[in-house]
Design a protein around this motif. Structure first.
Motif, PDB file in Angstrom:
ATOM      1  N   ALA A   1       0.830  -1.204   0.000  1.00  0.00           N
ATOM      2  CA  ALA A   1       0.000   0.000   0.000  1.00  0.00           C
ATOM      3  C   ALA A   1       0.862   1.250   0.000  1.00  0.00           C
ATOM      4  CB  ALA A   1      -0.918   0.020   1.215  1.00  0.00           C
ATOM      5  N   THR A   2       0.292   2.323  -0.516  1.00  0.00           N
ATOM      6  CA  THR A   2       0.902   3.649  -0.444  1.00  0.00           C
ATOM      7  C   THR A   2      -0.045   4.538   0.354  1.00  0.00           C
ATOM      8  OG1 THR A   2      -0.157   4.429  -2.480  1.00  0.00           O
ATOM      9  CG2 THR A   2       2.025   3.391  -2.698  1.00  0.00           C
ATOM     10  N   LEU A   3       0.507   5.585   0.907  1.00  0.00           N
ATOM     11  CA  LEU A   3      -0.294   6.559   1.643  1.00  0.00           C
ATOM     12  C   LEU A   3       0.194   7.942   1.254  1.00  0.00           C
ATOM     13  CD1 LEU A   3      -2.503   6.919   3.841  1.00  0.00           C
ATOM     14  CD2 LEU A   3      -0.660   6.947   5.525  1.00  0.00           C
TER      15      LEU A   3
ATOM     16  N   PRO B   1       7.120   0.418  -2.234  1.00  0.00           N
ATOM     17  CA  PRO B   1       6.715   1.005  -0.968  1.00  0.00           C
ATOM     18  C   PRO B   1       6.618  -0.005   0.168  1.00  0.00           C
ATOM     19  CG  PRO B   1       4.772   0.704  -2.315  1.00  0.00           C
ATOM     20  CD  PRO B   1       5.959   0.238  -3.130  1.00  0.00           C
ATOM     21  N   ASP B   2       7.166  -1.191  -0.037  1.00  0.00           N
ATOM     22  CA  ASP B   2       7.072  -2.267   0.953  1.00  0.00           C
ATOM     23  C   ASP B   2       7.853  -1.994   2.239  1.00  0.00           C
ATOM     24  OD1 ASP B   2       7.030  -3.354  -1.953  1.00  0.00           O
ATOM     25  OD2 ASP B   2       5.915  -4.852  -0.812  1.00  0.00           O
ATOM     26  N   SER B   3       8.772  -1.023   2.192  1.00  0.00           N
ATOM     27  CA  SER B   3       9.603  -0.667   3.349  1.00  0.00           C
ATOM     28  C   SER B   3      10.427  -1.844   3.857  1.00  0.00           C
ATOM     29  CB  SER B   3       8.761  -0.091   4.493  1.00  0.00           C
ATOM     30  OG  SER B   3       8.152   1.106   4.086  1.00  0.00           O
ATOM     31  N   LEU B   4      11.111  -2.507   2.926  1.00  0.00           N
ATOM     32  CA  LEU B   4      12.057  -3.562   3.276  1.00  0.00           C
ATOM     33  C   LEU B   4      13.452  -2.983   3.134  1.00  0.00           C
ATOM     34  CD1 LEU B   4      10.554  -6.583   1.287  1.00  0.00           C
ATOM     35  CD2 LEU B   4      10.077  -5.890   3.635  1.00  0.00           C
ATOM     36  N   GLY B   5      14.228  -3.005   4.201  1.00  0.00           N
ATOM     37  CA  GLY B   5      15.564  -2.423   4.192  1.00  0.00           C
ATOM     38  C   GLY B   5      16.640  -3.482   4.101  1.00  0.00           C
ATOM     39  N   PHE B   6      17.601  -3.259   3.210  1.00  0.00           N
ATOM     40  CA  PHE B   6      18.715  -4.183   3.001  1.00  0.00           C
ATOM     41  C   PHE B   6      20.017  -3.470   3.325  1.00  0.00           C
ATOM     42  CE2 PHE B   6      15.220  -5.542   0.418  1.00  0.00           C
ATOM     43  CZ  PHE B   6      15.182  -6.910   0.611  1.00  0.00           C
ATOM     44  N   ASP B   7      20.867  -4.149   4.096  1.00  0.00           N
ATOM     45  CA  ASP B   7      22.107  -3.557   4.586  1.00  0.00           C
ATOM     46  C   ASP B   7      23.223  -4.601   4.563  1.00  0.00           C
ATOM     47  OD1 ASP B   7      20.926  -0.965   5.748  1.00  0.00           O
ATOM     48  OD2 ASP B   7      19.725  -2.486   6.755  1.00  0.00           O
ATOM     49  N   PRO B   8      24.478  -4.136   4.753  1.00  0.00           N
ATOM     50  CA  PRO B   8      25.564  -5.104   4.907  1.00  0.00           C
ATOM     51  C   PRO B   8      25.225  -6.055   6.057  1.00  0.00           C
ATOM     52  CG  PRO B   8      26.438  -2.878   4.699  1.00  0.00           C
ATOM     53  CD  PRO B   8      24.945  -2.760   4.824  1.00  0.00           C
TER      54      PRO B   8
ATOM     55  N   VAL C   1       6.969   5.910  -5.690  1.00  0.00           N
ATOM     56  CA  VAL C   1       8.066   5.096  -6.207  1.00  0.00           C
ATOM     57  C   VAL C   1       7.855   3.652  -5.777  1.00  0.00           C
ATOM     58  CG1 VAL C   1      10.551   4.668  -6.108  1.00  0.00           C
ATOM     59  CG2 VAL C   1       9.699   7.018  -6.255  1.00  0.00           C
ATOM     60  N   PHE C   2       7.996   2.756  -6.744  1.00  0.00           N
ATOM     61  CA  PHE C   2       7.994   1.319  -6.517  1.00  0.00           C
ATOM     62  C   PHE C   2       9.342   0.818  -7.007  1.00  0.00           C
ATOM     63  CE2 PHE C   2       3.603   2.428  -6.672  1.00  0.00           C
ATOM     64  CZ  PHE C   2       2.884   1.451  -6.006  1.00  0.00           C
ATOM     65  N   GLY C   3      10.065   0.080  -6.177  1.00  0.00           N
ATOM     66  CA  GLY C   3      11.327  -0.478  -6.622  1.00  0.00           C
ATOM     67  C   GLY C   3      12.333  -0.626  -5.511  1.00  0.00           C
ATOM     68  N   LEU C   4      13.547  -0.965  -5.897  1.00  0.00           N
ATOM     69  CA  LEU C   4      14.672  -1.104  -4.975  1.00  0.00           C
ATOM     70  C   LEU C   4      15.585   0.083  -5.225  1.00  0.00           C
ATOM     71  CD1 LEU C   4      16.141  -2.856  -2.848  1.00  0.00           C
ATOM     72  CD2 LEU C   4      17.283  -4.007  -4.764  1.00  0.00           C
ATOM     73  N   VAL C   5      15.676   0.967  -4.249  1.00  0.00           N
ATOM     74  CA  VAL C   5      16.378   2.236  -4.434  1.00  0.00           C
ATOM     75  C   VAL C   5      17.493   2.393  -3.407  1.00  0.00           C
ATOM     76  CG1 VAL C   5      14.321   3.333  -5.418  1.00  0.00           C
ATOM     77  CG2 VAL C   5      14.792   3.558  -2.973  1.00  0.00           C
ATOM     78  N   ASP C   6      18.440   3.253  -3.726  1.00  0.00           N
ATOM     79  CA  ASP C   6      19.514   3.591  -2.795  1.00  0.00           C
ATOM     80  C   ASP C   6      18.919   4.479  -1.706  1.00  0.00           C
ATOM     81  OD1 ASP C   6      21.725   4.612  -1.421  1.00  0.00           O
ATOM     82  OD2 ASP C   6      22.915   4.894  -3.247  1.00  0.00           O
ATOM     83  N   GLY C   7      18.892   3.983  -0.496  1.00  0.00           N
ATOM     84  CA  GLY C   7      18.342   4.741   0.627  1.00  0.00           C
ATOM     85  C   GLY C   7      19.416   5.242   1.575  1.00  0.00           C
ATOM     86  N   SER C   8      20.664   5.272   1.111  1.00  0.00           N
ATOM     87  CA  SER C   8      21.786   5.639   1.973  1.00  0.00           C
ATOM     88  C   SER C   8      21.644   7.040   2.553  1.00  0.00           C
ATOM     89  CB  SER C   8      23.105   5.519   1.202  1.00  0.00           C
ATOM     90  OG  SER C   8      23.264   4.212   0.703  1.00  0.00           O
TER      91      SER C   8
ATOM     92  N   GLY D   1      19.244  -5.823  -9.254  1.00  0.00           N
ATOM     93  CA  GLY D   1      19.850  -4.499  -9.224  1.00  0.00           C
ATOM     94  C   GLY D   1      18.850  -3.438  -8.792  1.00  0.00           C
ATOM     95  N   LEU D   2      19.373  -2.260  -8.475  1.00  0.00           N
ATOM     96  CA  LEU D   2      18.515  -1.131  -8.127  1.00  0.00           C
ATOM     97  C   LEU D   2      17.656  -0.748  -9.331  1.00  0.00           C
ATOM     98  CD1 LEU D   2      21.056   1.165  -6.223  1.00  0.00           C
ATOM     99  CD2 LEU D   2      19.468  -0.518  -5.254  1.00  0.00           C
ATOM    100  N   PHE D   3      16.425  -0.320  -9.077  1.00  0.00           N
ATOM    101  CA  PHE D   3      15.514   0.124 -10.134  1.00  0.00           C
ATOM    102  C   PHE D   3      14.377   0.876  -9.470  1.00  0.00           C
ATOM    103  CE2 PHE D   3      13.251  -3.415  -8.451  1.00  0.00           C
ATOM    104  CZ  PHE D   3      11.918  -3.203  -8.729  1.00  0.00           C
ATOM    105  N   HIS D   4      13.651   1.630 -10.262  1.00  0.00           N
ATOM    106  CA  HIS D   4      12.429   2.238  -9.738  1.00  0.00           C
ATOM    107  C   HIS D   4      11.496   2.589 -10.880  1.00  0.00           C
ATOM    108  CE1 HIS D   4      14.343   6.078 -10.769  1.00  0.00           C
ATOM    109  NE2 HIS D   4      13.128   6.579 -10.742  1.00  0.00           N
ATOM    110  N   VAL D   5      10.214   2.527 -10.562  1.00  0.00           N
ATOM    111  CA  VAL D   5       9.162   2.995 -11.458  1.00  0.00           C
ATOM    112  C   VAL D   5       8.239   3.861 -10.612  1.00  0.00           C
ATOM    113  CG1 VAL D   5       9.265   1.052 -13.060  1.00  0.00           C
ATOM    114  CG2 VAL D   5       7.766   0.916 -11.096  1.00  0.00           C
ATOM    115  N   GLU D   6       7.592   4.805 -11.233  1.00  0.00           N
ATOM    116  CA  GLU D   6       6.679   5.678 -10.513  1.00  0.00           C
ATOM    117  C   GLU D   6       5.261   5.432 -10.998  1.00  0.00           C
ATOM    118  OE1 GLU D   6       5.991  10.400  -9.847  1.00  0.00           O
ATOM    119  OE2 GLU D   6       8.064   9.686  -9.769  1.00  0.00           O
ATOM    120  N   VAL D   7       4.356   5.217 -10.045  1.00  0.00           N
ATOM    121  CA  VAL D   7       2.941   4.995 -10.335  1.00  0.00           C
ATOM    122  C   VAL D   7       2.130   5.819  -9.341  1.00  0.00           C
ATOM    123  CG1 VAL D   7       1.078   3.283 -10.366  1.00  0.00           C
ATOM    124  CG2 VAL D   7       3.340   2.676 -11.248  1.00  0.00           C
TER     125      VAL D   7
END
Length: 153
Positions: free
Chosen positions: A34-36, A138-145, A118-125, A108-114
């Motif tokens: 979901a998005t808000l 928008p799933d809010s899944l965070g990936f880190d070392p 933003v939907f995708g895997l983005v650099d959140g650094s 790999g990182l990517f994004h699409v806008e709807v």
């Protein structure tokens, strides 16, 4: 350490990465999410602003994004119905992928806008004070070392 060219994502059955895997043409990541609208969560009538989607991202065998199906299912005004129909749509979309199997992926990182989101895997650094971080939206899944496929929600 930097964000790897291909971020590993572990499948966790029955949880947020339950609908990921491979198919004849590559890899896929499916979810109901979901998005808000920004600021709408503080409004007393926020339900029309929370939008539910069935999402299926596709990638080639090496993890490059090749396309996304992002299907609007309804708002939280009828949340249970929207989630139910989104799950059914996602299930049918995955079933249509030839030779699909569920399992771990690396993309790999990517994004699409709807609909302005933003939907995708983005650099959140930047949001993590420069610490290497990739965010699946928008799933809010965070990936880190150590980049082992695990994620934070």
């Amino acid at each position: 350490m930097t964000i790897p060219d291909r971020v590993p994502i572990a499948r966790v059955r029955g949880y947020r990465t339950s609908h990921i895997g491979r198919y004849a043409d590559g890899q896929f990541f499916g979810s109901v999410t979901a998005t808000l609208e920004s600021g709408a969560g503080a409004e007393p009538d926020w339900r029309p602003h929370k939008r539910w989607y069935a999402v299926l991202h596709r990638f080639n065998p090496t993890g490059d994004h090749t396309g996304s199906e992002i299907w609007f299912a309804g708002t939280s005004e009828r949340e249970r119905a929207a989630i139910k129909v989104a799950k059914a749509h996602l299930k049918a979309s995955i079933a249509a992928l030839p030779g699909h199997t569920f399992g771990n992926i690396a993309i790999g990182l990517f994004h699409v806008e709807v609909d302005g989101h933003v939907f995708g895997l983005v650099d959140g650094s930047d949001s993590f004070e420069g610490v290497d971080h990739a965010e699946f939206l928008p799933d809010s899944l965070g990936f880190d070392p150590p980049w082992n496929g695990g994620y934070d929600t």
